[in-house]
Design an enzyme around this catalytic site. Structure first.
Site, PDB file in Angstrom:
ATOM      1  N   ALA A 187      -2.341  10.089   2.670  1.00  0.00           N
ATOM      2  CA  ALA A 187      -1.468  10.576   1.603  1.00  0.00           C
ATOM      3  C   ALA A 187      -1.267   9.549   0.492  1.00  0.00           C
ATOM      4  O   ALA A 187      -1.326   9.893  -0.692  1.00  0.00           O
ATOM      5  CB  ALA A 187      -0.108  10.978   2.180  1.00  0.00           C
ATOM      6  N   VAL A 243      -3.048  14.040   7.983  1.00  0.00           N
ATOM      7  CA  VAL A 243      -2.358  13.621   6.764  1.00  0.00           C
ATOM      8  C   VAL A 243      -1.197  12.715   7.169  1.00  0.00           C
ATOM      9  O   VAL A 243      -0.297  13.131   7.888  1.00  0.00           O
ATOM     10  CB  VAL A 243      -1.838  14.839   5.960  1.00  0.00           C
ATOM     11  N   HIS A 244      -1.230  11.485   6.724  1.00  0.00           N
ATOM     12  CA  HIS A 244      -0.224  10.481   7.068  1.00  0.00           C
ATOM     13  C   HIS A 244      -0.231   9.445   5.959  1.00  0.00           C
ATOM     14  O   HIS A 244      -0.815   9.676   4.896  1.00  0.00           O
ATOM     15  CB  HIS A 244      -0.550   9.844   8.423  1.00  0.00           C
ATOM     16  N   GLY A 245       0.344   8.291   6.168  1.00  0.00           N
ATOM     17  CA  GLY A 245       0.458   7.266   5.139  1.00  0.00           C
ATOM     18  C   GLY A 245      -0.838   6.891   4.453  1.00  0.00           C
ATOM     19  O   GLY A 245      -0.920   6.890   3.227  1.00  0.00           O
TER      20      GLY A 245
END
Length: 162
Positions: A18, A13-15
């Site tokens: 997300a 889960v990251h830029g």
């Protein structure tokens, strides 16, 4: 099961996941498949901070995720499943969960990987697993983010590993 997306991404889960994939897929919950992070409160905390506030997060083993999915634990929630490696998805499928497609996202380069695209680097074991997933009827596509064109990942893989 209301699985709206499955993505391999070494960053979990990251830029991109997300801020781009979650809204695009209108996901209500992100399920992270990771045998190690399940028992690591610090890493789980980091994933929670990266998850959009309107989205729920579950960090599960493949066995637990399969149990929850097969028993409709999430009701009508739209689910995005994310894992670092293809093996996690193969394990999930072997537990009885049906996946039609998997988005092969970022897999980082190391001393032991082979570059398939700028963002996708695979280990020898990954290549075998991708072929097993394909043999089980899973369509694998490479798409970094929703604004770029998707490509048939197995064609890319076969071109680079022949």
């Amino acid at each position: 099961m209301n699985i709206v997306g499955a993505r391999i991404d070494g960053r979990l889960v990251h830029g991109q996941v997300a801020n781009l994939w979650t809204p695009k897929l209108q996901a209500d919950r992100i399920i992270v498949l990771d045998e190690d992070i399940v028992n690591d409160d610090i890493q789980k905390s980091g994933l929670r901070m990266a998850t959009p506030m309107t989205t729920r997060l579950s960090v599960l083993t493949c066995k637990t995720a399969a149990n929850h999915l097969l028993n409709n634990r999430y009701g009508n929630q739209r689910l995005l499943i994310v894992a670092k490696k293809p093996q996690e998805f193969l394990n999930l499928i072997n537990e009885g969960v049906k996946l039609d497609s998997i988005n092969v996202g970022t897999m980082s380069q190391t001393n032991t990987t082979q570059m398939i695209t700028k963002q996708i680097n695979v280990e020898k074991e990954d290549i075998k697993v991708f072929h097993e997933l394909k043999d089980k009827g899973v369509y694998l596509f490479a798409q970094v983010n929703p604004s770029v064109e998707a490509h048939d990942f197995m064609k890319l893989l076969d071109e680079k590993t022949k």
